[in-house]
Scaffold this active site. Structure first.
Site, PDB file in Angstrom:
ATOM      1  N   ASP A 144     -13.968  49.175 -53.808  1.00 46.61           N
ATOM      2  CA  ASP A 144     -15.109  49.900 -53.247  1.00 46.61           C
ATOM      3  C   ASP A 144     -15.126  51.252 -53.933  1.00 46.61           C
ATOM      4  OD1 ASP A 144     -16.918  51.425 -51.801  1.00 46.61           O
ATOM      5  OD2 ASP A 144     -16.333  50.623 -49.855  1.00 46.61           O
ATOM      6  N   HIS A 145     -16.120  51.491 -54.799  1.00 49.52           N
ATOM      7  CA  HIS A 145     -16.085  52.709 -55.613  1.00 49.52           C
ATOM      8  C   HIS A 145     -16.152  53.976 -54.769  1.00 49.52           C
ATOM      9  CE1 HIS A 145     -20.476  52.121 -55.223  1.00 49.52           C
ATOM     10  NE2 HIS A 145     -20.534  53.421 -55.323  1.00 49.52           N
ATOM     11  N   ARG A 174     -20.902  34.406 -70.912  1.00 48.60           N
ATOM     12  CA  ARG A 174     -21.628  33.262 -71.475  1.00 48.60           C
ATOM     13  C   ARG A 174     -22.409  33.666 -72.730  1.00 48.60           C
ATOM     14  NH1 ARG A 174     -24.553  29.687 -66.948  1.00 48.60           N
ATOM     15  NH2 ARG A 174     -24.670  28.336 -68.770  1.00 48.60           N
ATOM     16  N   LYS A 207     -32.972  54.190 -48.021  1.00 46.45           N
ATOM     17  CA  LYS A 207     -33.568  54.404 -49.336  1.00 46.45           C
ATOM     18  C   LYS A 207     -34.871  55.173 -49.180  1.00 46.45           C
ATOM     19  CE  LYS A 207     -31.582  50.594 -51.978  1.00 46.45           C
ATOM     20  NZ  LYS A 207     -30.925  51.518 -52.941  1.00 46.45           N
ATOM     21  N   LYS A 233     -17.646  44.222 -54.560  1.00 47.04           N
ATOM     22  CA  LYS A 233     -18.472  43.930 -53.398  1.00 47.04           C
ATOM     23  C   LYS A 233     -19.779  43.288 -53.879  1.00 47.04           C
ATOM     24  CE  LYS A 233     -21.383  47.967 -52.417  1.00 47.04           C
ATOM     25  NZ  LYS A 233     -22.615  47.304 -52.013  1.00 47.04           N
ATOM     26  N   HIS A 252     -19.310  50.885 -47.246  1.00 42.27           N
ATOM     27  CA  HIS A 252     -19.084  52.289 -47.583  1.00 42.27           C
ATOM     28  C   HIS A 252     -18.958  53.189 -46.345  1.00 42.27           C
ATOM     29  CE1 HIS A 252     -19.766  51.016 -51.558  1.00 42.27           C
ATOM     30  NE2 HIS A 252     -21.070  51.127 -51.590  1.00 42.27           N
ATOM     31  N   LYS A 262     -13.804  58.155 -55.019  1.00 41.79           N
ATOM     32  CA  LYS A 262     -14.351  59.513 -55.132  1.00 41.79           C
ATOM     33  C   LYS A 262     -13.331  60.535 -54.631  1.00 41.79           C
ATOM     34  CE  LYS A 262     -19.125  57.935 -54.563  1.00 41.79           C
ATOM     35  NZ  LYS A 262     -19.551  58.228 -55.941  1.00 41.79           N
ATOM     36  N   ASP A 280     -25.669  46.513 -47.508  1.00 45.16           N
ATOM     37  CA  ASP A 280     -25.521  47.212 -48.777  1.00 45.16           C
ATOM     38  C   ASP A 280     -24.686  48.476 -48.656  1.00 45.16           C
ATOM     39  OD1 ASP A 280     -26.171  47.402 -51.598  1.00 45.16           O
ATOM     40  OD2 ASP A 280     -27.491  49.070 -51.073  1.00 45.16           O
TER      41      ASP A 280
END
Length: 509
Positions: A183-184, A47, A346, A154, A246, A188, A241
């Site tokens: 999914d990164h 945009r 976290k 995701k 993951h 890996k 998350d």
């Protein structure tokens, strides 16, 4: 390596951070290695009112900052930037998709890409149903002339119901083989190496079952808080998350049966079988099998750190979990009654993702001293990040009189392969999509099976206020009650360091 067919990569949300930091730099790395087709272009959609020149200037800075292969010449960089185009576009306006179709036709003719398009949805999840439907309305999902592939970021759904609704919507407009749920984590190198470690080594595969493995532990830890993402995280939490996608994916790779072939269909079939074999946790059992926590204010290395409820965008009475730990079982022949312990949080002491295979102790403890025999358990540690590598722990005799035993380490680090180039996760996954290889992407039924497993936990946390949210000081390893998930008194979680090896002598946090 196979070369992708000529095509155009169409990025929805191209003015955003994901495109700037990850996507365009990753594609440049592919370009730098000669892995892109001869005729290739990127069309960025957003945009924000940008033209080709302004878009290229912005992406130029992103490439210089975030590409793994820093441009070695302005000429090469400019050659890549010439392939980038921008089209101001409102994704919510159906009338503009006709204009997009015209722009794609124009670029397709100019670059001779034969109608091959990859659509990347780097947009908020609210657009995941709208964009594919409008593309289909314009005939831009039709593969009668060239391939059409759709990459979806995701989160894939908010719960089981929304994931099923999204899958149903996508399959109305695209076929399953056209959809790439990214999914990164799967990109890996160390995640992929888990398959090689298991299935190419005769010393591991015969032991990879309930007869020799005591339990499996998977940790996904971050040493940062929510920062300026407090508003988003309030609606997410650690379960959505990290764990639902993951870490359950890592469970699937650890527990899967050997595939008949190393290809997309067979590998994804085996991962889906694991998810369907997860023992359901009923809502009334959640307090027994899952623990949640929330970081509180603390002093870390002399610096005062805010608690989660003090972060911007977070409610002062929030019950969103920033730490979650689960004990789960896989009800099949290989893994019957072997507990899998998963945790993510976290504001933990260090950033680390690893899998720990805890092998059973020897049946007769000849050399056990008065201390806990769990110290003599053999462990195989597969480190996903950082300090990527593999660590094996086993007992050796301490020099001197007697038979005192201590654990020693045998380790391998990917950094030792100094001549080997390790691609970024997005680089690997984008190339796979260009090649039409969906092995490292999620399949719809597996996504739904994962949501089906975590839904009762999320529902119990939402509806049952008697289930506590345990506070833990920022900079610690989560609530101390998380050790209670592991029912044996002599076993606790492994507390990893940033560095993989020498963890008993020197721990860098």
């Amino acid at each position: 390596m196979n070369q992708p067919k000529n095509h155009i990569l169409v990025i929805f949300g191209a003015s955003g951070d994901l495109t700037y930091r990850k996507l365009v730099p990753a594609v440049f790395d592919l370009f730098d290695q000669g892995l892109l087709p001869e005729k290739f272009a990127i069309l960025g959609l957003g945009r924000t009112d940008l033209g080709d020149t302004a878009f290229r200037d912005k992406m130029k800075e992103g490439i210089k900052q975030f590409a793994l292969n820093k441009p070695d010449s302005e000429e090469k960089l400019n050659s890549y930037l010439e392939k980038l185009h921008y089209f101001s576009f409102d994704t919510k306006d159906p009338d503009e998709y006709c204009l997009l179709k015209g722009k794609l036709r124009e670029l397709d003719e100019a670059y001779e890409t034969e109608g091959n398009f990859i659509y990347y949805l780097a947009t908020p999840p609210s657009m995941y149903e709208i964009i594919p439907a409008q593309l289909d309305e314009q005939g831009l999902s039709d593969e009668s002339t060239g391939f059409k592939r759709l990459i979806v970021e995701k989160p894939f759904g908010y719960d089981l119901k929304t994931a099923q609704k999204l899958n149903k919507s996508l399959l109305t407009n695209f076929k399953e083989e056209q959809i790439y749920r990214i999914d990164h984590y799967l990109g890996k190198e160390t995640v992929q190496n888990l398959l090689v470690t298991r299935f190419s080594n005769g010393i591991f595969e015969p032991l990879w079952n309930r007869n020799y493995i005591h339990h499996v532990e998977i940790t996904g830890a971050e040493n940062i808080g929510v920062g300026n993402r407090g508003g988003y995280y309030e609606g997410s939490g650690a379960m959505r998350d990290m764990i639902q996608n993951h870490l359950l994916l890592l469970v699937g790779l650890v527990a899967m049966e050997p595939p008949a072939l190393i290809d997309s269909t067979n590998i994804r079939n085996e991962i889906a079988k694991v998810f369907h074999s997860l023992r359901p946790i009923q809502e009334k059992e959640v307090a027994q099998y899952a623990i949640r926590g929330q970081y509180i204010a603390s002093n870390i290395k002399g610096k005062q750190v805010k608690g989660y409820r003090e972060e911007e965008g977070v409610a002062t009475d929030s019950r969103t979990e920033t730490f979650a730990a689960i004990k789960l079982f896989i009800d099949n022949w290989r893994w019957a009654d072997v507990p899998f312990y998963i945790r993510s949080g976290k504001m933990l002491p260090t950033r680390v993702t690893e899998i720990v295979i805890h092998f059973k102790a020897t049946p007769h403890h000849l050399f056990a001293d008065d201390e806990s025999i769990c110290k003599n358990y053999n462990q195989l540690v597969i480190r996903i990040q950082p300090d990527e590598g593999v660590l094996m722990k086993f007992g050796m005799k301490v020099p001197g009189a007697g038979f005192k035993v201590q654990n020693v380490n045998m380790d391998f680090h990917y950094s030792d392969l100094s001549e080997t180039y390790l691609p970024s996760a997005y680089e690997r996954l984008l190339l796979d999509c260009m090649l039409g290889d969906s092995t490292l992407y999620h399949r719809g039924d597996a996504v739904e099976a994962a949501w089906k497993f975590v839904d009762p936990i999320l529902n119990a946390w939402k509806n049952d206020n008697s289930i506590p949210v345990h506070g833990y000081p920022a900079g610690t390893w989560g609530p101390d009650v998380s050790d209670d998930l592991i029912e044996q008194d002599d076993i606790t979680w492994r507390y990893p360091c940033k560095n993989l090896a020498n963890d008993g002598n020197y721990c860098e946090l």
